[in-house]
Scaffold this active site. Structure first.
Site, PDB file in Angstrom:
ATOM      1  N   ARG A  55       0.853  -1.191   0.000  1.00 26.12           N
ATOM      2  CA  ARG A  55       0.000   0.000   0.000  1.00 26.12           C
ATOM      3  C   ARG A  55       0.879   1.228   0.000  1.00 26.12           C
ATOM      4  NH1 ARG A  55      -2.269  -1.488   5.656  1.00 26.12           N
ATOM      5  NH2 ARG A  55      -0.094  -2.121   5.666  1.00 26.12           N
ATOM      6  N   CYS A  85      -4.273   1.859  -8.144  1.00 28.88           N
ATOM      7  CA  CYS A  85      -4.514   0.405  -8.211  1.00 28.88           C
ATOM      8  C   CYS A  85      -5.983   0.003  -8.164  1.00 28.88           C
ATOM      9  CB  CYS A  85      -3.759  -0.294  -7.085  1.00 28.88           C
ATOM     10  SG  CYS A  85      -1.986  -0.180  -7.288  1.00 28.88           S
TER      11      CYS A  85
HETATM   12  C1  UDX Z   1      -4.126  -0.778  -2.741  1.00 27.11           C
HETATM   13  C2  UDX Z   1      -4.156  -2.100  -1.953  1.00 27.11           C
HETATM   14  O1  UDX Z   1      -4.594  -1.848  -0.608  1.00 27.11           O
HETATM   15  C3  UDX Z   1      -2.779  -2.738  -1.962  1.00 27.11           C
HETATM   16  O2  UDX Z   1      -2.809  -3.991  -1.293  1.00 27.11           O
HETATM   17  C4  UDX Z   1      -2.337  -2.938  -3.417  1.00 27.11           C
HETATM   18  O3  UDX Z   1      -1.051  -3.527  -3.492  1.00 27.11           O
HETATM   19  C5  UDX Z   1      -2.349  -1.602  -4.145  1.00 27.11           C
HETATM   20  O4  UDX Z   1      -3.654  -1.017  -4.055  1.00 27.11           O
HETATM   21  P1  UDX Z   1      -3.306   1.707  -2.229  1.00 27.11           P
HETATM   22  O5  UDX Z   1      -3.605   2.041  -3.661  1.00 27.11           O
HETATM   23  O6  UDX Z   1      -2.039   2.210  -1.602  1.00 27.11           O
HETATM   24  O7  UDX Z   1      -3.273   0.116  -2.037  1.00 27.11           O
HETATM   25  O8  UDX Z   1      -4.542   2.269  -1.401  1.00 27.11           O
HETATM   26  P2  UDX Z   1      -5.505   1.744  -0.249  1.00 27.11           P
HETATM   27  O9  UDX Z   1      -4.927   1.978   1.081  1.00 27.11           O
HETATM   28  O10 UDX Z   1      -5.975   0.370  -0.556  1.00 27.11           O
HETATM   29  O11 UDX Z   1      -6.726   2.775  -0.437  1.00 27.11           O
HETATM   30  C6  UDX Z   1      -7.412   2.824  -1.697  1.00 27.11           C
HETATM   31  C7  UDX Z   1      -8.487   3.869  -1.681  1.00 27.11           C
HETATM   32  O12 UDX Z   1      -9.608   3.442  -0.927  1.00 27.11           O
HETATM   33  C8  UDX Z   1      -8.090   5.231  -1.100  1.00 27.11           C
HETATM   34  O13 UDX Z   1      -8.590   6.250  -1.960  1.00 27.11           O
HETATM   35  C9  UDX Z   1      -8.783   5.269   0.237  1.00 27.11           C
HETATM   36  O14 UDX Z   1      -9.088   6.579   0.625  1.00 27.11           O
HETATM   37  C10 UDX Z   1     -10.039   4.470  -0.063  1.00 27.11           C
HETATM   38  N1  UDX Z   1     -10.634   3.839   1.115  1.00 27.11           N
HETATM   39  C11 UDX Z   1      -9.951   2.887   1.809  1.00 27.11           C
HETATM   40  C12 UDX Z   1     -11.907   4.206   1.529  1.00 27.11           C
HETATM   41  O15 UDX Z   1     -12.557   5.066   0.918  1.00 27.11           O
HETATM   42  N2  UDX Z   1     -12.450   3.567   2.606  1.00 27.11           N
HETATM   43  C13 UDX Z   1     -11.807   2.605   3.308  1.00 27.11           C
HETATM   44  O16 UDX Z   1     -12.372   2.088   4.270  1.00 27.11           O
HETATM   45  C14 UDX Z   1     -10.505   2.265   2.899  1.00 27.11           C
END
Ligand code: UDX
Length: 434
Positions: free
Chosen positions: A144, A256
């Site tokens: 992440r 992602c």
């Molecule tokens: C993601 C995956 O978590 C990771 O395992 C993969 O390798 C790459 O993609 P990342 O893109 O860093 O990682 O973001 P992540 O922490 O998953 O958050 C994604 C999005 O979801 C963000 O915009 C975040 O704000 C949103 N989100 C997350 C929510 O809106 N609500 C939540 O409860 C969690």
């Protein structure tokens, strides 16, 4: 390490920190220069320390010259697989190109390790193109942004996709690369190429669907007078559901989740699994609709229209602890507000490169809110969550804040004279909006 974007740069630095000699190759000379100088090309806590350590010890080198990989035993392929310009599927041009250009440098006994996120079926095709005696292991990455170093060095699991006929070739070599991680007890699962590819896209799609699910519940809360945070708090206590990735608000973004969800939907169509494709596409639509939902709340906060009104937007990154604005819900919201006629003044602690027409930048919250008629908290940076509402009230005449991420303590803000509007949460006192 072929490809030194988010994945490759972090993986290269992390593998060097485990004691390996690593050569990172990328086509972008600017990125290579920065990495070679110990500078992270993006905001990622802990990465610069590893880059510096690797540069000083000589175990980590970055270059644009692919020829430098000659003699390496393990070749990690970490290039990007973005959404195709022509549709929802993944664009595999960089991945195919990387494997093709690697072939002249491979010798029998070498292992190619695929880390890029690819549609199910890709690994078997690529394995067929490799010279005899060179093994391919598909080894998806789950890091992440914001905790990429820790996720690489202490992952939840390590997945190996291997050619399922006979010996899992390449697995022993990769075990030696990950030695200390495996010794620490991290589970390592070997499976077919197809399963390994599906693990990665299913993991990201599940997270995306989960966020869309709680946002769909948020819409139901709005329609019924329930509070989505009360619902989520109770859901989290069910161990079958679990506590994480149930934060409602503005939806998911980043490099992602959106593209992987769409790519899996596109692949599901190709594989004639239309219901799977529908499920994933609806999650995407629910996510897209968040922007309009929050923009409507902002309009409501200004008595019905955004036209000509000045709005301060706190946050541009797609999530806190990142400077990444790819597919950022905050940036998309800024565009929607500007599209409805608002003059948007945005700020972010690190994502300062998100210049867009119709969007002004301010270096800090104080500057952003001065003269604003409405505030919108769009990325839940800790420093925004911890703002003192009485102090903010001294910087602006606005008294309404849209809490797009549902993170503010409404009682504390109300006590300082603010109305906090949040999607999925009943308006505390609608009369104050008139
Ligand atoms: C993601 C995956 O978590 C990771 O395992 C993969 O390798 C790459 O993609 P990342 O893109 O860093 O990682 O973001 P992540 O922490 O998953 O958050 C994604 C999005 O979801 C963000 O915009 C975040 O704000 C949103 N989100 C997350 C929510 O809106 N609500 C939540 O409860 C969690």
């Amino acid at each position: 390490m072929i490809g030194c974007g988010y994945l490759g740069a972090v993986h290269a630095a992390a593998m060097a920190s485990l004691g390996h000699n690593v050569v990172g190759v990328d086509k972008d000379p600017v990125k290579v220069d920065r990495l070679a100088g110990g500078e992270a090309p993006f905001f990622e806590p802990g990465l610069e320390e590893l880059l510096e350590r690797g540069a000083v010890s000589g175990s980590l080198e970055f270059t644009t010259d692919l020829g430098r990989v000659a003699g390496a035993k393990i070749h990690f392929v970490c290039v990007g697989t973005p959404q195709a310009a022509s549709g929802l599927g993944a664009d595999l041009a960089a991945l195919d190109g990387a494997v093709d250009s690697l072939i002249p440098f491979l010798s029998p006994g070498n292992v190619v390790v695929g880390k890029s996120t690819a549609p199910v079926g890709t690994a078997r095709r690529l394995a067929g193109a490799l010279p005899a005696g060179v093994a391919l292991v598909w080894n998806p990455e789950f890091l992440r942004e914001g905790s990429a170093v820790a996720d690489t060095l202490r992952p939840d699991r390590i997945v190996y996709g291997v050619a399922d006929s006979g010996e899992p070739r390449g697995a022993a070599e990769l075990d030696s690369v990950y030695g200390s991680i495996l010794e620490a007890g991290v589970p390592r699962l070997a499976m077919s190429y197809e399963s390994a590819e599906l693990v990665k896209t299913a993991a990201n799609s599940y997270l995306a669907v989960r966020v869309s699910f709680i946002n769909a519940v948020s819409d139901l809360a709005d329609a019924s007078g329930a509070d989505v945070l009360d619902v989520a708090a109770a859901l989290r206590l069910d161990p079958r559901i679990g506590s994480r990735f149930l934060n409602p608000g503005l939806g998911f973004g980043g490099g992602c989740l959106p593209k992987d969800l769409r790519a899996l939907a596109a692949r599901a169509d190709e594989l004639e699994a239309p219901l799977t494709a529908d499920l994933l596409r609806v999650a995407d639509c629910v996510n897209e609709a968040r922007i309009g939902r929050v923009a409507a709340l902002a309009a409501a906060g200004l008595g019905g229209s955004l036209d000509g009104r000045r709005v301060a937007l706190l946050g541009l990154a797609f999530k806190p602890l990142s400077d990444d604005v790819r597919n950022s819900p905050a940036v998309r919201l800024a565009a929607a507000l500007a599209g409805a006629g608002a003059r948007v003044v945005a700020t972010d602690p690190v994502a300062v490169g998100a210049a867009r027409p119709g969007l002004e930048f301010a270096v800090g919250v104080r500057e952003a809110v001065a003269g604003a008629e409405l505030l919108v908290l769009a990325t839940e940076w800790p420093q925004y969550r911890e703002l003192d509402p009485a102090e903010v009230a001294g910087w602006t005449a606005a008294r309404v804040i849209v809490d797009a991420r549902c993170v503010l303590d409404r009682a504390v803000w109300a006590a300082a004279g603010w109305t906090v509007l949040a999607p999925g949460r009943p308006s505390p006192d609608p009369r104050r909006l008139s």
